[in-house]
Write an enzyme that holds these catalytic residues in place. Structure first.
Site, mmCIF file in Angstrom:
data_model
loop_
_atom_site.group_PDB
_atom_site.id
_atom_site.type_symbol
_atom_site.label_atom_id
_atom_site.label_comp_id
_atom_site.label_asym_id
_atom_site.label_seq_id
_atom_site.Cartn_x
_atom_site.Cartn_y
_atom_site.Cartn_z
ATOM 1 N N ASN A 30 34.123 -1.734 -17.963
ATOM 2 C CA ASN A 30 32.854 -1.007 -17.833
ATOM 3 C C ASN A 30 33.101 0.423 -18.294
ATOM 4 O O ASN A 30 33.744 1.203 -17.588
ATOM 5 C CB ASN A 30 32.402 -1.044 -16.369
ATOM 6 C CG ASN A 30 31.175 -0.178 -16.129
ATOM 7 O OD1 ASN A 30 30.512 0.244 -17.074
ATOM 8 N ND2 ASN A 30 30.877 0.081 -14.869
ATOM 9 N N TRP A 31 32.593 0.737 -19.478
ATOM 10 C CA TRP A 31 32.839 2.079 -20.032
ATOM 11 C C TRP A 31 31.854 3.109 -19.492
ATOM 12 O O TRP A 31 31.905 4.283 -19.872
ATOM 13 C CB TRP A 31 32.785 2.033 -21.568
ATOM 14 C CG TRP A 31 34.018 1.410 -22.180
ATOM 15 C CD1 TRP A 31 35.118 0.923 -21.503
ATOM 16 C CD2 TRP A 31 34.286 1.207 -23.576
ATOM 17 N NE1 TRP A 31 36.037 0.436 -22.401
ATOM 18 C CE2 TRP A 31 35.561 0.595 -23.671
ATOM 19 C CE3 TRP A 31 33.583 1.469 -24.746
ATOM 20 C CZ2 TRP A 31 36.134 0.245 -24.909
ATOM 21 C CZ3 TRP A 31 34.151 1.136 -25.966
ATOM 22 C CH2 TRP A 31 35.416 0.533 -26.044
ATOM 23 N N LYS A 32 30.946 2.687 -18.639
ATOM 24 C CA LYS A 32 29.982 3.599 -18.022
ATOM 25 C C LYS A 32 29.360 4.518 -19.087
ATOM 26 O O LYS A 32 29.153 4.071 -20.204
ATOM 27 C CB LYS A 32 30.653 4.404 -16.904
ATOM 28 C CG LYS A 32 31.461 3.515 -15.952
ATOM 29 C CD LYS A 32 31.825 4.208 -14.689
ATOM 30 C CE LYS A 32 32.772 3.323 -13.881
ATOM 31 N NZ LYS A 32 32.841 3.692 -12.501
ATOM 32 N N HIS B 173 25.275 -2.718 -10.530
ATOM 33 C CA HIS B 173 26.486 -1.908 -10.327
ATOM 34 C C HIS B 173 26.213 -0.864 -9.236
ATOM 35 O O HIS B 173 25.089 -0.357 -9.115
ATOM 36 C CB HIS B 173 26.878 -1.221 -11.632
ATOM 37 C CG HIS B 173 28.225 -0.575 -11.550
ATOM 38 N ND1 HIS B 173 28.405 0.673 -11.011
ATOM 39 C CD2 HIS B 173 29.453 -1.025 -11.884
ATOM 40 C CE1 HIS B 173 29.701 0.972 -11.036
ATOM 41 N NE2 HIS B 173 30.359 -0.042 -11.562
ATOM 42 N N GLU C 119 26.785 2.151 -8.996
ATOM 43 C CA GLU C 119 26.226 3.431 -9.451
ATOM 44 C C GLU C 119 24.722 3.317 -9.687
ATOM 45 O O GLU C 119 23.983 4.286 -9.531
ATOM 46 C CB GLU C 119 26.985 3.908 -10.702
ATOM 47 C CG GLU C 119 28.375 4.402 -10.302
ATOM 48 C CD GLU C 119 29.471 4.157 -11.309
ATOM 49 O OE1 GLU C 119 29.183 3.893 -12.484
ATOM 50 O OE2 GLU C 119 30.653 4.210 -10.892
ATOM 51 N N GLU D 36 32.966 -5.146 -5.506
ATOM 52 C CA GLU D 36 33.454 -3.799 -5.770
ATOM 53 C C GLU D 36 33.151 -2.907 -4.570
ATOM 54 O O GLU D 36 32.040 -2.358 -4.459
ATOM 55 C CB GLU D 36 32.749 -3.217 -6.998
ATOM 56 C CG GLU D 36 32.946 -4.027 -8.267
ATOM 57 C CD GLU D 36 32.721 -3.167 -9.493
ATOM 58 O OE1 GLU D 36 33.693 -2.873 -10.175
ATOM 59 O OE2 GLU D 36 31.574 -2.758 -9.719
ATOM 60 N N GLY E 44 36.375 4.391 -8.796
ATOM 61 C CA GLY E 44 36.602 5.704 -9.396
ATOM 62 C C GLY E 44 37.283 6.690 -8.466
ATOM 63 O O GLY E 44 37.305 7.882 -8.737
ATOM 64 N N SER F 87 39.249 0.815 -8.873
ATOM 65 C CA SER F 87 40.525 1.456 -9.193
ATOM 66 C C SER F 87 41.610 0.463 -9.605
ATOM 67 O O SER F 87 42.782 0.631 -9.232
ATOM 68 C CB SER F 87 40.983 2.328 -8.018
ATOM 69 O OG SER F 87 40.025 3.349 -7.775
ATOM 70 N N GLY G 293 36.809 0.128 -14.540
ATOM 71 C CA GLY G 293 36.105 1.295 -15.061
ATOM 72 C C GLY G 293 37.073 2.245 -15.739
ATOM 73 O O GLY G 293 37.438 2.063 -16.899
ATOM 74 N N GLY G 294 37.543 3.237 -15.003
ATOM 75 C CA GLY G 294 38.382 4.309 -15.557
ATOM 76 C C GLY G 294 39.523 3.826 -16.443
ATOM 77 O O GLY G 294 39.720 4.330 -17.556
HETATM 78 C C1 PEP Z 1 33.581 0.094 -12.065
HETATM 79 O O1 PEP Z 1 33.020 0.942 -12.742
HETATM 80 O O2 PEP Z 1 33.011 -1.003 -11.876
HETATM 81 C C2 PEP Z 1 34.899 0.386 -11.497
HETATM 82 C C3 PEP Z 1 35.489 -0.515 -10.776
HETATM 83 O O3 PEP Z 1 35.423 1.622 -11.780
HETATM 84 P P1 PEP Z 1 36.951 2.100 -11.486
HETATM 85 O O4 PEP Z 1 37.856 1.025 -12.085
HETATM 86 O O5 PEP Z 1 37.090 3.387 -12.225
HETATM 87 O O6 PEP Z 1 37.141 2.203 -10.036
#
Ligand code: PEP
Length: 249
Positions: free
Chosen positions: A8-10, A96, A98, A168, A174, A213, A234-235
């Protein structure tokens, strides 16, 4: 059931950066994706069409980060399932955290998005998870049940083969804070049971991903859990080398 490793590049990257990262990822993974894994990348809407051929040639699926639950119409700023498919998407993230917590998306909208996207032929990664306050106040099970049952009750069995759920925990997204393997295993067990309650026998085909994470150095242990059918990253997916290491973990 192949494990799904999803990025997920957000709301990150310019077009040039996204193209460079996709190209580097495709080079690293070309011919190297293990047969028990599938890979998915979800960039922002405006990069989908440009990245589609780069990812497709490396056997990487393309997904959007959101979708609107209608075929077309006066919905300014929104994108339909058909429009996503038209530019090469096979997958879409829905609900998601967010979007739930920053954009204020409610369960009913998330349910509509899930249903319509599945019915139109997209694979949906339905994201669920509790906040820290909810976990601390022992509401984990109630929150997951509300999120699962509101989105999935009465879904036609024919579309559930395209359903994927990502657990999640919001406090782990994040933040660098990863749920323990025991926490992940327990939550995934709960979600599997809820899926069986909502979907019956077809729940067996639904993959449950962990997100929060995930990094190259913890992905291997998480992916070894029997209850984990993949990860949503994500990150650590923003860098081609780091995400490729997770795919190959
Ligand atoms: C996500 O955006 O779904 C996510 C899990 O982010 P991160 O890996 O940065 O925690």
């Amino acid at each position: 059931m192949a494990q799904l490793i999803a990025a997920n590049w957000k709301m990150y990257k310019t077009m040039a950066e996204a193209t460079a990262t996709a190209t580097a990822l495709a080079e690293r993974l070309q011919g190297r994706i293990p047969s028990h894994r599938e890979v998915l990348v979800c960039p922002v809407f405006v990069h989908l069409a440009a990245l589609a051929p780069i990812l497709r040639d490396a056997g990487i699926a393309l997904g959007a980060q959101d979708v609107y639950p209608a075929d077309e119409g006066a919905f300014t700023g929104e994108v339909s399932p058909k429009q996503l498919q038209d530019v090469g998407c096979t997958h879409v993230l829905v609900g998601h955290s967010e979007r739930r917590h920053i954009l204020g998306e409610a369960d009913a909208l998330i349910a509509a998005k899930t249903r319509v996207a599945l019915e139109r032929g997209l694979a949906v990664v339905l994201c669920i998870g509790e906040t820290l306050t909810e976990r601390r106040s022992l509401q984990l099970e109630a929150v997951l049940f509300r999120q699962v049952s509101s989105a999935l009750t009465d879904l036609p069995a024919a579309v559930t083969e395209r359903l994927i759920v990502a657990y999640e925990p919001v406090w782990a997204i994040g933040t660098g804070e990863v749920a323990t393997l025991e926490d992940i295993d327990a939550a995934h067990g709960l979600v599997r049971r809820m899926l069986r309650d909502c979907l019956g026998a077809s729940a067996a085909a639904v993959r449950i991903l962990y997100g929060g994470s995930v990094k190259p150095d913890n992905a291997g242990a998480i992916l070894q859990l029997d209850t984990v059918d993949g990860v949503l990253v994500g990150g650590a997916s923003l860098d081609a080398e780091s995400f490729a290491r997770i795919v190959l973990a």
